[in-house]
Design a protein around this motif. Structure first.
Motif, PDB file in Angstrom:
ATOM      1  N   LEU A 200       0.823  -1.210   0.000  1.00 51.95           N
ATOM      2  CA  LEU A 200       0.000   0.000   0.000  1.00 51.95           C
ATOM      3  C   LEU A 200       0.860   1.265   0.000  1.00 51.95           C
ATOM      4  O   LEU A 200       0.517   2.266  -0.642  1.00 51.95           O
ATOM      5  N   LYS A 201       1.970   1.205   0.704  1.00 55.91           N
ATOM      6  CA  LYS A 201       2.876   2.357   0.731  1.00 55.91           C
ATOM      7  C   LYS A 201       3.411   2.654  -0.662  1.00 55.91           C
ATOM      8  O   LYS A 201       3.443   3.809  -1.110  1.00 55.91           O
ATOM      9  N   ARG A 202       3.821   1.609  -1.378  1.00 59.57           N
ATOM     10  CA  ARG A 202       4.366   1.795  -2.725  1.00 59.57           C
ATOM     11  C   ARG A 202       3.289   2.260  -3.706  1.00 59.57           C
ATOM     12  O   ARG A 202       3.522   3.163  -4.514  1.00 59.57           O
ATOM     13  N   GLU A 203       2.127   1.658  -3.629  1.00 54.22           N
ATOM     14  CA  GLU A 203       1.061   1.979  -4.582  1.00 54.22           C
ATOM     15  C   GLU A 203       0.472   3.370  -4.356  1.00 54.22           C
ATOM     16  O   GLU A 203       0.074   4.043  -5.314  1.00 54.22           O
ATOM     17  N   ARG A 204       0.395   3.800  -3.119  1.00 52.87           N
ATOM     18  CA  ARG A 204      -0.270   5.069  -2.800  1.00 52.87           C
ATOM     19  C   ARG A 204       0.688   6.196  -2.449  1.00 52.87           C
ATOM     20  O   ARG A 204       0.264   7.310  -2.151  1.00 52.87           O
ATOM     21  N   GLY A 205       1.999   5.917  -2.450  1.00 55.28           N
ATOM     22  CA  GLY A 205       2.971   6.956  -2.122  1.00 55.28           C
ATOM     23  C   GLY A 205       2.860   7.460  -0.699  1.00 55.28           C
ATOM     24  O   GLY A 205       3.001   8.661  -0.437  1.00 55.28           O
ATOM     25  N   LEU A 206       2.606   6.542   0.239  1.00 51.19           N
ATOM     26  CA  LEU A 206       2.366   6.925   1.632  1.00 51.19           C
ATOM     27  C   LEU A 206       3.677   7.136   2.398  1.00 51.19           C
ATOM     28  O   LEU A 206       4.742   6.648   2.007  1.00 51.19           O
ATOM     29  N   THR A 207       3.561   7.829   3.498  1.00 50.96           N
ATOM     30  CA  THR A 207       4.645   7.992   4.459  1.00 50.96           C
ATOM     31  C   THR A 207       4.173   7.394   5.779  1.00 50.96           C
ATOM     32  O   THR A 207       3.054   7.680   6.221  1.00 50.96           O
ATOM     33  N   TYR A 208       5.007   6.575   6.399  1.00 48.57           N
ATOM     34  CA  TYR A 208       4.612   5.878   7.634  1.00 48.57           C
ATOM     35  C   TYR A 208       5.428   6.348   8.832  1.00 48.57           C
ATOM     36  O   TYR A 208       6.641   6.598   8.729  1.00 48.57           O
ATOM     37  N   VAL A 209       4.750   6.424   9.971  1.00 48.40           N
ATOM     38  CA  VAL A 209       5.409   6.456  11.281  1.00 48.40           C
ATOM     39  C   VAL A 209       5.029   5.145  11.950  1.00 48.40           C
ATOM     40  O   VAL A 209       3.853   4.910  12.237  1.00 48.40           O
ATOM     41  N   PHE A 210       6.012   4.283  12.191  1.00 52.28           N
ATOM     42  CA  PHE A 210       5.765   2.920  12.657  1.00 52.28           C
ATOM     43  C   PHE A 210       6.258   2.789  14.095  1.00 52.28           C
ATOM     44  O   PHE A 210       7.460   2.772  14.361  1.00 52.28           O
ATOM     45  N   ILE A 211       5.304   2.722  15.036  1.00 52.73           N
ATOM     46  CA  ILE A 211       5.626   2.614  16.463  1.00 52.73           C
ATOM     47  C   ILE A 211       5.685   1.139  16.852  1.00 52.73           C
ATOM     48  O   ILE A 211       4.757   0.380  16.564  1.00 52.73           O
ATOM     49  N   SER A 212       6.760   0.724  17.510  1.00 51.16           N
ATOM     50  CA  SER A 212       6.856  -0.681  17.915  1.00 51.16           C
ATOM     51  C   SER A 212       7.932  -0.864  18.981  1.00 51.16           C
ATOM     52  O   SER A 212       8.872  -0.068  19.077  1.00 51.16           O
ATOM     53  N   HIS A 213       7.754  -1.920  19.774  1.00 50.25           N
ATOM     54  CA  HIS A 213       8.812  -2.332  20.692  1.00 50.25           C
ATOM     55  C   HIS A 213       9.567  -3.538  20.129  1.00 50.25           C
ATOM     56  O   HIS A 213      10.560  -3.972  20.711  1.00 50.25           O
ATOM     57  N   ASP A 214       9.098  -4.078  18.995  1.00 50.53           N
ATOM     58  CA  ASP A 214       9.674  -5.270  18.386  1.00 50.53           C
ATOM     59  C   ASP A 214      10.753  -4.854  17.380  1.00 50.53           C
ATOM     60  O   ASP A 214      10.449  -4.386  16.277  1.00 50.53           O
ATOM     61  N   LEU A 215      12.011  -5.015  17.752  1.00 55.93           N
ATOM     62  CA  LEU A 215      13.104  -4.562  16.900  1.00 55.93           C
ATOM     63  C   LEU A 215      13.171  -5.323  15.586  1.00 55.93           C
ATOM     64  O   LEU A 215      13.551  -4.759  14.558  1.00 55.93           O
ATOM     65  N   ALA A 216      12.812  -6.595  15.598  1.00 64.79           N
ATOM     66  CA  ALA A 216      12.850  -7.383  14.373  1.00 64.79           C
ATOM     67  C   ALA A 216      11.870  -6.833  13.346  1.00 64.79           C
ATOM     68  O   ALA A 216      12.173  -6.742  12.152  1.00 64.79           O
TER      69      ALA A 216
END
Length: 324
Positions: A200-216
């Motif tokens: 979806l990011k590639r198709e729609r040209g989105l920008t993400y802020v990805f919050i996580s505690h999972d480093l992997a």
């Protein structure tokens, strides 16, 4: 930092809770959840924000989408101060995907009603246009058209999270803030949702802020990473540089603590694993009590987040960073 103009600029952002005085004049305790965060978000990237529970990453995410208001500092989107924008204008450009996919959906509404709400209230679309966009939206997140007439409790966690992603995309945002979007899902479903987000990011040209505690997970999806500790960013770098050679001792502790098959996890000598008291923050660096490289000046002044001799915008808030 990237040479590209930032899409979002965060400057000295802070959020405190409590404080003030009671009707009897006694002082109320005050907690600072986010302390002076300054960071940029470049269009088209995925900024991963990681840290232990209680580090302030979710509070920062909520301020980005207007669910919480900063106590001080500013957030600018394409040069526009978000705090001065109307709620509708902000919601149109920045959308949020919640951690718990099922509880984030209104149990009294059908999926059609949930997905149509942003189209109606934020985009002002008519019935025919909404219907056309609904069909494409459902197909984009790999759900069947008949799901539109069902209710949230009828879906699995993975399906509900796809609906949550579709709801965020219904407003056609520029930025999507993903707060632990796969932590409540089975491992096999996590991979499917992450692949969906990437497409979806590639198709729609989105920008993400990805919050996580999972480093992997962060290592697999992020182009750049910011590490938070006790409400502040302590290290920021391109993902590959961060995981290859961290500068801040806390970042190294996080990476070394990640479970790896056939590797024994070792706790640093003297590390209690406890965060400082948020109601009584220590002077100087808040990681000093747990840091194996601590010196006297670390306990007296907070190190500034500044570029080190690594290139590519590698910044760390440490007087004695790890060697290259």
């Amino acid at each position: 930092m990237s040479a590209a103009a930032p899409l979002i600029e965060i400057r000295e952002l802070a959020r405190t809770f409590g404080g003030g005085r009671t009707i009897f004049g006694t002082k109320k305790p005050q907690l600072t959840a986010v302390r002076g965060v300054s960071i940029d978000l470049v269009q088209g990237e995925t900024l991963g924000i990681v840290g232990e529970s209680g580090c302030g990453k979710s509070t920062l995410a909520r301020m980005l989408v207007g669910l919480d208001r900063p106590t001080s500092g500013e957030i600018r989107l394409s040069g526009e101060d978000l705090s001065a924008s109307g709620t509708k204008a902000l919601a149109r450009r920045v959308q949020y995907v919640f951690q718990d996919p099922v509880s984030s959906l209104n149990p009294r509404q059908t999926i059609r009603e949930i997905l149509e709400a942003p189209m109606r209230h934020l985009l002002g679309l008519g019935r025919a246009e909404r219907e056309a966009r609904l069909a494409k939206l459902i197909d984009d997140v790999n759900l069947r058209p008949e799901f539109l007439e069902r209710y949230p409790h009828e879906f699995s966690g993975g399906q509900a999270q796809r609906i949550g992603i579709a709801r965020a995309l219904a407003a056609e945002p520029d930025v999507v803030v993903l707060d632990e979007p796969v932590s409540a899902l089975d491992v096999s479903v996590q991979a499917q949702v992450l692949n969906l987000l990437d497409r979806l990011k590639r198709e729609r040209g989105l920008t993400y802020v990805f919050i996580s505690h999972d480093l992997a997970v962060v290592e697999s999806v992020a182009t750049r990473v910011a590490v938070m500790y006790f409400g502040a960013v302590v290290e920021e770098a391109l993902a590959r540089a961060m995981f290859r050679a961290p500068l801040h001792p806390y970042t190294k502790l996080l990476i070394d603590s990640a479970p790896v098959p056939n590797r024994k996890r070792e706790r640093l000598a003297g590390d209690t694993g406890e965060l400082p008291d948020p109601y009584d923050p220590p002077p100087g660096c808040p990681f000093a009590a747990r840091c194996p490289r601590v010196e006297a000046d670390c306990r007296e002044a907070m190190p500034p987040l500044e570029a080190k001799e690594r290139g590519e915008g590698h910044r760390a808030a440490c007087f004695y960073p790890l060697a290259a």
